[in-house]
Design a protein around this motif. Sequence first.
Motif, PDB file in Angstrom:
ATOM      1  N   PRO A 123       0.819  -1.227   0.000  1.00 48.33           N
ATOM      2  CA  PRO A 123       0.000   0.000   0.000  1.00 48.33           C
ATOM      3  C   PRO A 123       0.850   1.274   0.000  1.00 48.33           C
ATOM      4  O   PRO A 123       0.337   2.354  -0.256  1.00 48.33           O
ATOM      5  CB  PRO A 123      -0.804  -0.126   1.289  1.00 48.33           C
ATOM      6  CG  PRO A 123       0.018  -1.003   2.173  1.00 48.33           C
ATOM      7  CD  PRO A 123       0.705  -1.973   1.274  1.00 48.33           C
ATOM      8  N   LEU A 124       2.127   1.160   0.313  1.00 48.30           N
ATOM      9  CA  LEU A 124       3.023   2.304   0.287  1.00 48.30           C
ATOM     10  C   LEU A 124       3.609   2.445  -1.110  1.00 48.30           C
ATOM     11  O   LEU A 124       4.114   1.469  -1.687  1.00 48.30           O
ATOM     12  CB  LEU A 124       4.149   2.125   1.309  1.00 48.30           C
ATOM     13  CG  LEU A 124       5.196   3.240   1.386  1.00 48.30           C
ATOM     14  CD1 LEU A 124       4.543   4.541   1.839  1.00 48.30           C
ATOM     15  CD2 LEU A 124       6.323   2.850   2.328  1.00 48.30           C
ATOM     16  N   ALA A 125       3.537   3.632  -1.655  1.00 46.25           N
ATOM     17  CA  ALA A 125       4.069   3.880  -2.992  1.00 46.25           C
ATOM     18  C   ALA A 125       5.583   3.836  -2.942  1.00 46.25           C
ATOM     19  O   ALA A 125       6.214   4.625  -2.241  1.00 46.25           O
ATOM     20  CB  ALA A 125       3.583   5.223  -3.509  1.00 46.25           C
ATOM     21  N   MET A 126       6.176   2.882  -3.701  1.00 48.82           N
ATOM     22  CA  MET A 126       7.621   2.698  -3.683  1.00 48.82           C
ATOM     23  C   MET A 126       8.143   2.549  -5.096  1.00 48.82           C
ATOM     24  O   MET A 126       7.460   2.043  -5.989  1.00 48.82           O
ATOM     25  CB  MET A 126       7.999   1.458  -2.867  1.00 48.82           C
ATOM     26  CG  MET A 126       7.657   1.557  -1.385  1.00 48.82           C
ATOM     27  SD  MET A 126       8.239   0.106  -0.469  1.00 48.82           S
ATOM     28  CE  MET A 126       7.174  -1.158  -1.151  1.00 48.82           C
ATOM     29  N   ALA A 127       9.372   2.985  -5.253  1.00 47.05           N
ATOM     30  CA  ALA A 127      10.072   2.824  -6.524  1.00 47.05           C
ATOM     31  C   ALA A 127      11.549   2.687  -6.223  1.00 47.05           C
ATOM     32  O   ALA A 127      12.048   3.228  -5.238  1.00 47.05           O
ATOM     33  CB  ALA A 127       9.814   4.000  -7.450  1.00 47.05           C
ATOM     34  N   VAL A 128      12.239   1.955  -7.088  1.00 47.97           N
ATOM     35  CA  VAL A 128      13.680   1.799  -6.981  1.00 47.97           C
ATOM     36  C   VAL A 128      14.319   2.671  -8.051  1.00 47.97           C
ATOM     37  O   VAL A 128      13.920   2.639  -9.218  1.00 47.97           O
ATOM     38  CB  VAL A 128      14.099   0.329  -7.148  1.00 47.97           C
ATOM     39  CG1 VAL A 128      15.613   0.197  -7.123  1.00 47.97           C
ATOM     40  CG2 VAL A 128      13.486  -0.508  -6.038  1.00 47.97           C
ATOM     41  N   ALA A 179      13.741   9.291   0.404  1.00 42.21           N
ATOM     42  CA  ALA A 179      14.719   8.554  -0.397  1.00 42.21           C
ATOM     43  C   ALA A 179      15.795   8.027   0.529  1.00 42.21           C
ATOM     44  O   ALA A 179      16.378   8.788   1.308  1.00 42.21           O
ATOM     45  CB  ALA A 179      15.327   9.452  -1.465  1.00 42.21           C
ATOM     46  N   ALA A 180      16.018   6.693   0.458  1.00 43.97           N
ATOM     47  CA  ALA A 180      17.024   6.052   1.298  1.00 43.97           C
ATOM     48  C   ALA A 180      17.804   5.063   0.448  1.00 43.97           C
ATOM     49  O   ALA A 180      17.222   4.365  -0.400  1.00 43.97           O
ATOM     50  CB  ALA A 180      16.375   5.343   2.480  1.00 43.97           C
ATOM     51  N   LEU A 218      12.783   4.807  -3.203  1.00 46.45           N
ATOM     52  CA  LEU A 218      12.007   6.033  -3.143  1.00 46.45           C
ATOM     53  C   LEU A 218      10.596   5.685  -2.705  1.00 46.45           C
ATOM     54  O   LEU A 218       9.960   4.803  -3.290  1.00 46.45           O
ATOM     55  CB  LEU A 218      11.986   6.700  -4.523  1.00 46.45           C
ATOM     56  CG  LEU A 218      11.624   8.176  -4.592  1.00 46.45           C
ATOM     57  CD1 LEU A 218      12.672   9.017  -3.896  1.00 46.45           C
ATOM     58  CD2 LEU A 218      11.504   8.610  -6.050  1.00 46.45           C
ATOM     59  N   SER A 219      10.084   6.376  -1.665  1.00 49.44           N
ATOM     60  CA  SER A 219       8.730   6.098  -1.179  1.00 49.44           C
ATOM     61  C   SER A 219       7.953   7.402  -1.087  1.00 49.44           C
ATOM     62  O   SER A 219       8.514   8.450  -0.762  1.00 49.44           O
ATOM     63  CB  SER A 219       8.764   5.405   0.189  1.00 49.44           C
ATOM     64  OG  SER A 219       9.372   6.225   1.152  1.00 49.44           O
TER      65      SER A 219
END
Length: 695
Positions: free
Chosen positions: A132-137, A214-215, A226-227
């Motif tokens: 449910p959390l918007a994430m991208a690499v 961003a972590a 990136l979330s």
Amino acid sequence: MSGTSEGPAPAADLIRPAVTESKSGASPRADFTGSERSGFPDSGKSRRSEPSGEPAERAPSGESGGPHDPYEAVEAVESAESAESRGPGPSGEPVGFGLPGDSGGPGETVASPDPRDSPEAGRYGSAFSAAPLAMAVVDRDGLVVSANDTFGALLGKPGAALVGVVAAELMDLKSDARTWHAYREVLRGRQAKVSCTRRVKHPDGHVLWVQVTAAPLAAEEHGVLLSLTDISARRELQARLRHLEMHDPVTRLPNRTLFFERLSAALEAESYEQGGTGRIGLCYLDLDGFKAVNDTLGHRVGDRLLAAVAERLTRCADEAGYARASSPLVARLGGDEFALLVEDSTGTDQLADLAESVLKALQAPFDLSGQRLSLSASIGVVERHASGTTATGLMQAADTTLYWAKADGKSRWTLFDPERNAHRMTRQALASTLRPAIERGEFTLEYQPLVGMETGRLRGVEALVRWNHPQFGMLTPNRFIGLAEEDGSIVQLGRWVLVTACRQARRWQLDHPDEPPIFVSVNVAVRQVWDSDLVADVAETLAETGLAPHLLQLELTESAVMGSAGRPLQALQALSDMGVHIAIDDFGTGYSNLAYLSRLPVSVLKLDGSFVRGFQYEGEGVAPNPADEVIVEAMIQLAHRLGLSVTAECVETSAQASRLRRIGCDTGQGWLYSRPVTPDRISELLGTKACNQAS
């Protein structure tokens, strides 16, 4: 990530590589750019070249179970498979991994479980996609490698369509130099984390507020996670709460907090250095008589009246802002006080026009549920350069100017006057240092002779206090007596004057035993009668100095004495019974109530100098006003019939002295005889007739 770990993986594990099954027998490098086998969309990037078919070296016992680099682990598995396809090694044993803790004797090897057989890879890939959390690499170049469906939905695009896009452009990270620098540091692996809030426009037109974090992934991953978190609802709530915090609930105008926030911002250098006039103006408004509305009609009607006033002020501000860059800010500062802030003002004329329009708008009656109310306002107007101006200084000037408008008669506006303000500041400086000055001994006495009109000899002196101020020099009583009466220090100062004057009169008596003793006259404020035991102070002073009571004269103004009753009248009677003389100063300019005069224990009348000045033209070729002489003669005769003596003030010419002597005046005081002088000069005048020469 171990292929045998149980339970849900922590967030950090979601970004570690997973080894997946390869149909071709050559396993590609496992990362988020892999094919559909990993559960992530293919990035379309070229894969790492295949490893060579050299056999993997066995790990010695006691070392970590496998290569340090996870990519080397993948290559080791592939090498083992290649070796098995070629046959046994030199020892006849299949080549494999020797892991610590494996059973087997010397020379035996037990093959590690193939990570590709683990269900973890597909499981975590599915978790990434369905989270449910918007994430991208994002790779080290800042390009999106993978994005889950939640991430795409937040931005209004499929997650696969975002692959290869510059991530910073999606969130407009370059708009803030500080955030952009921190984000690049994260991409380079020099910073652990960056978090910021961004405003994102959705393709359907609505705007979202998102929290961007961003972590970096693990060092071997060479990427960044990136979330995004949708905080639009929270921002909207914060905006509503801020609006409630910054606006007045009665008038819905900006309140004091928001007003000072805007004022402080307008006075910042960058606000006026980039353009505009560089000036600022303020109309500080207070309703006249509003308290009476609350007291008589209630606070509900008062609140409705304030709301109606706010509407008219807003209308005036809108009209003033027509064809200009902006309208004045209208705010309620509290109670019945309002302010109109003009940024980039064009001068005092603009502020004067605004103040005039406000007064005119408020003159029309207010109709509140059948009640017709009328009110007026007083306005303080300040206009100046923004440079060098502080919010505190501007408000102090506006408050002072508003006070002037009230003092000048209300229902008007008054422009700030630097000279008038300087006088006020001087007055405040004197008031704040008055009491300490008494304790420091900054005051001194001078004495002006009181001369017998018939003999020309010195009969007495009037003690006049002076303030030797360290900053403003020698100050006469008109500069500070009023202040002393306001703050009550007149009691302390008056007691000092009384003691000092009586002690000096006694010293003259002792130094000149052959001369008739002269009396000393001391001015007494009516507040001294009310706020202190004047009778006890006088009795104590006379006893301490040894001065006879009849050699002390106390002067009170006519306005103070004529209305005396109760305690003041009792004090005056007690002093008179003690033998002290009571004189009425400035007689003829106050109430002139003869009924009071007949009952008061008064022994001397001092005619105001305005009557004596009408005598000065005789002998100068100008006809005197006969009415002046008639009035003065009548007052002298009246006083004599009541058993009172008369002293004329402001005697400046011989002609005045001659006419006063002719109509029976007893004593004269003025520059004809002497200005106020030091005690030594009075000693020189004793026993002489030189008092008719100015000193």
